[in-house]
Motif scaffolding. Structure first.
Motif, PDB file in Angstrom:
ATOM      1  N   ILE B 115     -89.487 -34.546  10.933  1.00  0.00           N
ATOM      2  CA  ILE B 115     -90.655 -33.681  11.113  1.00  0.00           C
ATOM      3  C   ILE B 115     -90.512 -32.531  10.108  1.00  0.00           C
ATOM      4  N   LEU B 116     -91.507 -32.400   9.252  1.00  0.00           N
ATOM      5  CA  LEU B 116     -91.438 -31.407   8.175  1.00  0.00           C
ATOM      6  C   LEU B 116     -92.296 -30.187   8.489  1.00  0.00           C
ATOM      7  N   SER B 117     -91.934 -29.056   7.874  1.00  0.00           N
ATOM      8  CA  SER B 117     -92.779 -27.866   7.950  1.00  0.00           C
ATOM      9  C   SER B 117     -93.924 -28.040   6.951  1.00  0.00           C
ATOM     10  N   PRO B 118     -94.996 -27.246   7.085  1.00  0.00           N
ATOM     11  CA  PRO B 118     -96.087 -27.349   6.104  1.00  0.00           C
ATOM     12  C   PRO B 118     -95.589 -27.124   4.677  1.00  0.00           C
ATOM     13  N   ALA B 119     -94.627 -26.215   4.498  1.00  0.00           N
ATOM     14  CA  ALA B 119     -94.109 -25.949   3.143  1.00  0.00           C
ATOM     15  C   ALA B 119     -93.395 -27.183   2.597  1.00  0.00           C
ATOM     16  N   GLU B 120     -92.643 -27.857   3.465  1.00  0.00           N
ATOM     17  CA  GLU B 120     -91.954 -29.073   3.017  1.00  0.00           C
ATOM     18  C   GLU B 120     -92.948 -30.185   2.681  1.00  0.00           C
ATOM     19  N   ALA B 121     -94.020 -30.263   3.468  1.00  0.00           N
ATOM     20  CA  ALA B 121     -95.065 -31.249   3.181  1.00  0.00           C
ATOM     21  C   ALA B 121     -95.689 -30.963   1.820  1.00  0.00           C
ATOM     22  N   GLU B 122     -95.887 -29.676   1.550  1.00  0.00           N
ATOM     23  CA  GLU B 122     -96.486 -29.281   0.285  1.00  0.00           C
ATOM     24  C   GLU B 122     -95.585 -29.629  -0.901  1.00  0.00           C
ATOM     25  N   GLU B 123     -94.267 -29.589  -0.658  1.00  0.00           N
ATOM     26  CA  GLU B 123     -93.348 -29.975  -1.732  1.00  0.00           C
ATOM     27  C   GLU B 123     -93.540 -31.445  -2.119  1.00  0.00           C
ATOM     28  N   LEU B 124     -93.922 -32.262  -1.143  1.00  0.00           N
ATOM     29  CA  LEU B 124     -94.130 -33.687  -1.422  1.00  0.00           C
ATOM     30  C   LEU B 124     -95.434 -33.918  -2.169  1.00  0.00           C
TER      31      LEU B 124
END
Lengths: 98, 381
Positions: B115-124
């Motif tokens: 489960i990722l944070s929004p910031a981690e999702a944005e990195e993808l």
């Protein structure tokens, strides 16, 4: 001497950079309808919607397979008829067209 | 009359994979019959995605193994299984709770979902509008493969091997002989006599069943997809899914176009209509430009339709059915392509060894007649 023997490539689809040689090779491999050639080489899938390449490839296919050009069916036309930005498809007004 | 050991009806991803694994098991006389060309049904019209992020144990197990097979197949028959992940965008506490539970189950079965944070999702993918995203569920082993490369890869592999692939050959009747031992399959390319018959006809599975006097409860529902003009590849690597936007799914192909659709079905009964609709174009465009705002300016190049061949409970029907040596591999309800490599392996085992360690009991077609419906497999993407 033909253009190919001369080492010259002839582009038949400008959107997808497909050459005459690639189309002929695909036909030789058995991709011998326009639908199959489209999926194999990507002709007809560019931004021009196949307006340039389809008649050319239709002619190559007829010649390579000894069929009449009328026997070569074109791929089915799909929506949209011209490429359309998502915002227009989503209903955003085009604005003053004049 | 042509005599074969196994006849498979349908050269979509399912039928092709079954033939491939049968030949791996040493079965020699295998014929695949196809009324169009390889992948001309729903395989070639699919959204290209392959995932193990499901909510039930049997499907997660199957898809974990399927992804392993996708990798091996890619190497052997020559296509690229690109493991760029599936990214489910989560917008509410409820969704996060649901996906946390699923993650736990997936992790316990060896699927490395996080489960990722929004910031981690944005990195993808930094094009996603994450302003209202609260978290994301991500499995890096999920991915995508180009269906035409897959089906023509199989075709080429068969040309060099022993499986007979008959395209442009339509089945128009099936007769049973000698009790129910022999199945006589009449086609536009001659008659076949076989002991083992496999129905892998996707959206047309019911029509094939009718030829044998069987009612196979699989119904075709129209689903549509689009592709945009290409831009720099690598900008949208994962398959991005949003429940907030009609269960939309989208990703970038190797050539750079955005491919995808929306999971919510058309408001219409089952149909063999395969035309695209303007209303879909509007819905998908709204969904995509909400998820990735810059797509607003990207142009749609093409738009097409295919089928989800739905079973009564949204799960596949796999295994022997009503007549000895008559097998079904149908009713995938939108997941046929991603499951094909493991369905192929499992069904080949079932045909040759009469057993498999895979959870095929869960998918036994007889469950429908007994009224033992399963919970529908997670539908999105």
């Amino acid at each position: 001497m033909s253009r190919e023997e001369n080492g010259q490539e002839v582009i038949v689809c400008r959107c997808r950079d497909v050459t005459e040689r690639e189309v002929k090779e695909a036909i030789a491999e058995g991709y011998d309808t326009m639908e199959l050639l489209k999926r194999k080489t990507m002709i007809g899938t560019g931004t021009c919607g196949g307006r340039t390449c389809l008649p050319i490839v239709q002619w190559i296919l007829a010649r390579e397979t000894g069929r009449k050009i009328e026997e070569i069916r074109l791929p089915r036309e799909r929506s949209p008829i011209v490429p359309m930005p998502l915002k227009f498809a989503a209903g955003e007004k085009v604005g003053d067209m004049e | 009359m042509i005599k074969r050991d196994v006849v498979i009806i349908g050269a979509g991803s399912t039928g092709l994979a079954i033939a491939y694994y049968l030949s791996k098991q040493g079965v020699k006389d295998v014929t695949v019959l196809e009324k169009g060309y390889v992948g001309s049904g729903s395989t070639g019209r699919c959204g290209t995605g392959i995932r193990a992020q499901f909510a039930d144990e049997p499907t997660i197990k199957m898809m974990k193994r399927s992804e392993e097979n996708w990798n091996k197949l890619g190497e052997e028959i020559g296509f690229d299984f690109r493991q760029t992940g599936y990214l489910y965008l989560l917008y509410t506490e409820e969704e996060i709770e649901q996906y946390r539970k699923m993650k736990k189950l997936q992790n316990s079965l060896g699927v490395p979902t996080e489960i990722l944070s929004p910031a981690e999702a944005e990195e993808l993918c930094n094009l996603i509008d994450t302003s209202e995203v609260k978290a994301a569920s991500y499995n890096p082993e999920d991915g995508k493969a180009h269906p035409f490369e897959v089906t023509t890869g199989f075709k080429k592999y068969f040309q060099e091997g022993e499986v007979e692939l008959k395209e442009q050959t339509e089945v128009n009747g099936i007769k049973l002989e000698n009790g129910e031992k022999w199945k006589i399959v009449k086609t536009t390319g001659g008659n076949y006599r076989t002991k083992v018959l496999v129905n892998a006809a996707g959206g047309w599975a019911r029509n094939i069943g009718e030829m044998m006097g069987l009612d196979i409860p699989v119904t075709p529902y129209r689903h549509q997809a689009i592709i945009t003009e290409p831009f720099k590849p690598g900008r949208v690597e994962p398959m991005i899914i949003s429940m907030r936007h009609e269960d939309a799914y989208l990703t970038q192909t190797e050539r750079g176009g955005i491919i995808g659709g929306i999971g919510t079905p058309e408001d219409e009964p089952p149909t063999y209509e395969m035309r695209e609709t303007l209303s879909f174009e509007e819905r998908v465009s709204k969904a995509f430009s909400s998820i990735v705002p810059s797509l607003k300016h990207t142009r749609i190049l093409r738009h097409w339709a295919g089928y989800y061949a739905m079973s009564p409970d949204g799960n596949p029907m796999l295994g022997e059915y009503k007549i000895p040596d008559h097998y079904l591999a149908v009713g995938f309800s939108g997941h046929g392509y991603m499951m094909a490599p493991i369905v192929g392996e499992g069904l080949a085992r079932l045909i040759v060894d009469r057993k498999t360690e895979l959870p095929f009991d869960y998918y036994d077609p007889g469950r429908i007649d007994k009224g033992e419906l399963r919970e529908s497999a997670l539908q999105m993407g």
